[in-house]
Write a protein that holds these residues in place. Structure first.
Motif, mmCIF file in Angstrom:
data_model
loop_
_atom_site.group_PDB
_atom_site.id
_atom_site.type_symbol
_atom_site.label_atom_id
_atom_site.label_comp_id
_atom_site.label_asym_id
_atom_site.label_seq_id
_atom_site.Cartn_x
_atom_site.Cartn_y
_atom_site.Cartn_z
ATOM 1 N N PHE A 1 80.202 24.243 102.478
ATOM 2 C CA PHE A 1 79.478 23.333 101.791
ATOM 3 C C PHE A 1 78.070 24.051 101.284
ATOM 4 O O PHE A 1 77.323 23.371 100.704
ATOM 5 C CB PHE A 1 79.006 22.250 102.877
ATOM 6 C CG PHE A 1 80.416 21.172 102.891
ATOM 7 C CD1 PHE A 1 80.929 20.801 101.856
ATOM 8 C CD2 PHE A 1 80.722 21.140 104.261
ATOM 9 C CE1 PHE A 1 81.998 19.981 102.223
ATOM 10 C CE2 PHE A 1 81.641 20.274 104.398
ATOM 11 C CZ PHE A 1 82.460 19.808 103.497
ATOM 12 N N ASP A 2 77.849 25.437 101.533
ATOM 13 C CA ASP A 2 76.796 25.866 100.676
ATOM 14 C C ASP A 2 76.901 25.869 99.342
ATOM 15 O O ASP A 2 77.424 26.376 98.568
ATOM 16 C CB ASP A 2 76.649 27.661 101.149
ATOM 17 C CG ASP A 2 75.412 28.301 100.938
ATOM 18 O OD1 ASP A 2 74.728 27.589 100.024
ATOM 19 O OD2 ASP A 2 75.294 29.340 101.411
ATOM 20 N N PRO A 3 75.684 25.491 98.558
ATOM 21 C CA PRO A 3 75.653 25.091 97.180
ATOM 22 C C PRO A 3 75.748 26.362 96.390
ATOM 23 O O PRO A 3 76.538 26.310 95.317
ATOM 24 C CB PRO A 3 74.608 24.346 97.017
ATOM 25 C CG PRO A 3 74.155 23.601 98.267
ATOM 26 C CD PRO A 3 74.591 24.726 99.358
ATOM 27 N N ALA A 4 75.456 27.243 97.205
ATOM 28 C CA ALA A 4 75.488 28.801 96.517
ATOM 29 C C ALA A 4 76.823 29.038 96.124
ATOM 30 O O ALA A 4 77.157 30.015 95.158
ATOM 31 C CB ALA A 4 74.596 29.755 97.149
ATOM 32 N N LEU A 5 77.863 28.621 96.958
ATOM 33 C CA LEU A 5 79.149 28.984 96.737
ATOM 34 C C LEU A 5 79.672 28.648 95.464
ATOM 35 O O LEU A 5 80.784 29.077 94.726
ATOM 36 C CB LEU A 5 80.184 28.581 97.905
ATOM 37 C CG LEU A 5 79.816 29.231 99.160
ATOM 38 C CD1 LEU A 5 80.963 28.795 100.251
ATOM 39 C CD2 LEU A 5 80.079 31.003 98.999
ATOM 40 N N VAL A 6 79.465 27.237 95.019
ATOM 41 C CA VAL A 6 79.883 26.756 93.721
ATOM 42 C C VAL A 6 78.636 26.600 92.616
ATOM 43 O O VAL A 6 78.804 25.895 91.544
ATOM 44 C CB VAL A 6 80.650 25.631 93.889
ATOM 45 C CG1 VAL A 6 82.017 26.033 94.307
ATOM 46 C CG2 VAL A 6 79.993 24.744 94.776
ATOM 47 N N ALA A 7 77.576 27.038 92.993
ATOM 48 C CA ALA A 7 76.172 26.911 91.787
ATOM 49 C C ALA A 7 76.832 27.786 90.729
ATOM 50 O O ALA A 7 76.461 27.028 89.530
ATOM 51 C CB ALA A 7 75.087 27.709 92.430
ATOM 52 N N ASP A 8 77.411 28.772 90.792
ATOM 53 C CA ASP A 8 78.162 29.658 89.581
ATOM 54 C C ASP A 8 79.569 28.854 89.730
ATOM 55 O O ASP A 8 80.199 29.630 90.434
ATOM 56 C CB ASP A 8 77.783 30.803 89.645
ATOM 57 C CG ASP A 8 78.474 31.737 88.508
ATOM 58 O OD1 ASP A 8 78.794 30.899 87.742
ATOM 59 O OD2 ASP A 8 78.561 32.791 88.525
ATOM 60 N N TYR A 9 79.949 28.058 88.770
ATOM 61 C CA TYR A 9 81.172 27.334 88.834
ATOM 62 C C TYR A 9 82.169 28.431 87.839
ATOM 63 O O TYR A 9 83.288 27.650 87.763
ATOM 64 C CB TYR A 9 81.152 26.163 88.498
ATOM 65 C CG TYR A 9 80.310 25.812 87.256
ATOM 66 C CD1 TYR A 9 80.763 26.073 85.872
ATOM 67 C CD2 TYR A 9 79.015 25.436 87.259
ATOM 68 C CE1 TYR A 9 80.148 25.661 84.860
ATOM 69 C CE2 TYR A 9 78.221 24.718 86.374
ATOM 70 C CZ TYR A 9 78.785 25.320 84.970
ATOM 71 O OH TYR A 9 77.924 24.906 83.742
ATOM 72 N N ARG A 10 81.582 29.588 87.468
ATOM 73 C CA ARG A 10 82.611 30.186 86.527
ATOM 74 C C ARG A 10 83.461 31.452 87.262
ATOM 75 O O ARG A 10 82.789 32.207 88.076
ATOM 76 C CB ARG A 10 81.674 30.812 85.427
ATOM 77 C CG ARG A 10 81.337 29.719 84.493
ATOM 78 C CD ARG A 10 80.902 30.345 82.902
ATOM 79 N NE ARG A 10 80.282 29.189 82.338
ATOM 80 C CZ ARG A 10 80.895 28.583 81.576
ATOM 81 N NH1 ARG A 10 82.160 28.872 81.476
ATOM 82 N NH2 ARG A 10 80.378 27.440 80.933
ATOM 83 N N ALA A 11 84.547 31.478 87.007
ATOM 84 C CA ALA A 11 85.305 32.631 87.714
ATOM 85 C C ALA A 11 84.939 34.062 87.139
ATOM 86 O O ALA A 11 84.027 34.083 86.184
ATOM 87 C CB ALA A 11 86.824 32.474 87.236
ATOM 88 N N SER A 12 85.332 35.013 87.667
ATOM 89 C CA SER A 12 84.979 36.343 87.219
ATOM 90 C C SER A 12 85.229 36.789 85.925
ATOM 91 O O SER A 12 84.383 37.405 85.111
ATOM 92 C CB SER A 12 85.477 37.346 88.087
ATOM 93 O OG SER A 12 86.868 37.459 88.115
#
Length: 420
Positions: free
Chosen positions: A40-51
């Protein structure tokens, strides 16, 4: 109520405790789920773009996020091109694979060849090692697939029985396999068993192994057991299309919101992609992205699973300790001490399992229904009980183990009285 009664608790005393405890499923405990709260750490999906820059919020990538497929490839030991990354449940993938085979047939031979839809070939059957996983059997029942039980041993299914059946009966289209810490017996398939499953002649050219590798990383001891790569074994035996491998993180992160994979030969992957095209425009790629960033790699998963083991192993040890005190002296009673997985198999004297479950329920302890580990819910000897120690607290597990023991002893007493 006291949760630490003396070891000589009897059935009536157990009933007086008025328990309200459900041990019918192998659910992770809240403390285990807490281990993955970092998802649930927002940092895990703050960048919602794949590599590669793909926006994971949008449609697309029906076979899964490339990073999720790569993680599955590392964990399962296959190339990423041979992996499909799906939603939270490998059970969904297994259900869909069987449904697709019934509706569309499966690849056979080289090239684009495909069998006739299984449902158009008349009655079909699956081999079901028993005791086995009740959800496998539920899929067969729901989709109208006849089940044939084969005995399960400590090193896997009875291969003499399996080979004889598969070699002589073209209606047998598949077999359920749980190769490591099998549910519910804890069996570990021997290398020879894997090789024989891969190489055995089959009357049905479209025969499939549904290989449920659910507990690949769920060790209960310091030894990390493993089984050979069945994909490599099938390819070496000239049956590359024979196996579909399923796995997930359902009991590693969040049971209701994890990540699952299908791994198979390229022809099977292409078949899956064609069949699934009408079913979905893509899985939950944001969830896949946060799992990839949370787990990272095999080392990350192994570190997480070591923390799971620290929570689970004492519960399994507690059940064994109670059973040793209360049941070791009882004729025809035995149980396993699994090296991994989520279950303990307790074998009561013949004719006593169902009554044991009933007595436990009367005292407030819900167990898996007797017979659930057998096709159609029928245990021919009425002996097997599946014990799931994972969800309750350690103190509750100790008490529940005593409840199971005294319920079994009461069932024996009732049988002896009836025989007089």
């Amino acid at each position: 109520m006291s949760t630490n009664p003396s070891i000589d608790l009897n059935y009536e005393q157990f009933r007086q405790l008025r328990m309200r405890l459900d041990m019918s499923r192998g659910k992770p405990a809240p403390e285990q789920l807490d281990l993955s709260q970092g998802l649930f750490d927002p940092a895990l999906v703050a960048d919602y773009r794949a590599s590669d820059g793909f926006d994971c919020r949008n449609y697309g990538l029906a076979s899964g996020l490339p990073e999720a497929r790569e993680l599955g490839a590392e964990l399962l030991g296959v190339p990423a091109a041979q992996v499909i990354a799906g939603g939270n449940s490998s059970l969904e993938l297994m259900h869909d694979a069987l449904a697709f085979a019934l509706l569309y047939g499966v690849p056979v031979g080289e090239g684009e060849g495909r069998s006739a839809p299984w449902r158009a070939q008349g009655e079909i059957a699956f081999l079901c090692p028993a005791p086995g996983y009740d959800r496998h059997f539920a899929i067969c029942e729901a989709l109208g697939v006849r089940m044939i039980a084969v005995p399960m041993r400590d090193d896997g299914p009875d291969m003499d029985a399996v080979e004889a059946l598969v070699r002589n009966d073209a209606t047998i289209k598949g077999m359920w396999c749980m190769p490591l810490y099998s549910n519910p017996t804890g069996a570990i398939y021997a290398d020879e068993v894997v090789q024989r499953l891969a190489a055995m002649p089959a009357a049905a050219p479209d025969f499939r192994l549904f290989w449920d590798d659910a507990y690949r990383f769920h060790h209960l001891t310091g030894e990390r057991h493993a089984t050979p790569s069945v994909i490599e074994a099938c390819e070496a035996a000239g049956h590359a299309q024979r196996v579909l491998v399923f796995a997930s993180l359902s009991k590693a992160t969040f049971a209701g919101g994890a990540l699952a994979w299908l791994a198979a030969a390229p022809g099977n992957v292409a078949w899956w992609q064609r069949c699934a095209a009408a079913r979905t425009i893509g899985p939950d790629k944001l969830n896949q992205l946060r799992h990839v960033r949370f787990i990272r790699d095999r080392a990350g998963l192994e570190a997480l699973m070591a923390r799971h083991r620290a929570l689970l192993a004492p519960k399994f040890a507690a059940v064994d300790e109670v059973f040793r005190v209360r049941l070791a002296h009882v004729s025809e009673v035995r149980w396993n001490v699994p090296r991994g997985g989520y279950f303990i198999s307790l074998y009561a004297p013949p004719g006593c399992a169902r009554r044991t479950v009933e007595l436990a329920a009367e005292a407030g302890l819900v167990l898996t229904p007797a017979g659930a580990a057998f096709p159609y819910g029928v245990d021919p000897e009425d002996r097997h009980l599946r014990i799931a120690p994972s969800f309750p607290s350690l103190e509750e597990v100790r008490l529940a183990a005593q409840g199971i023991a005294v319920s079994l002893l009461r069932a024996l007493e009732e049988r002896e009285v009836a025989a007089l």
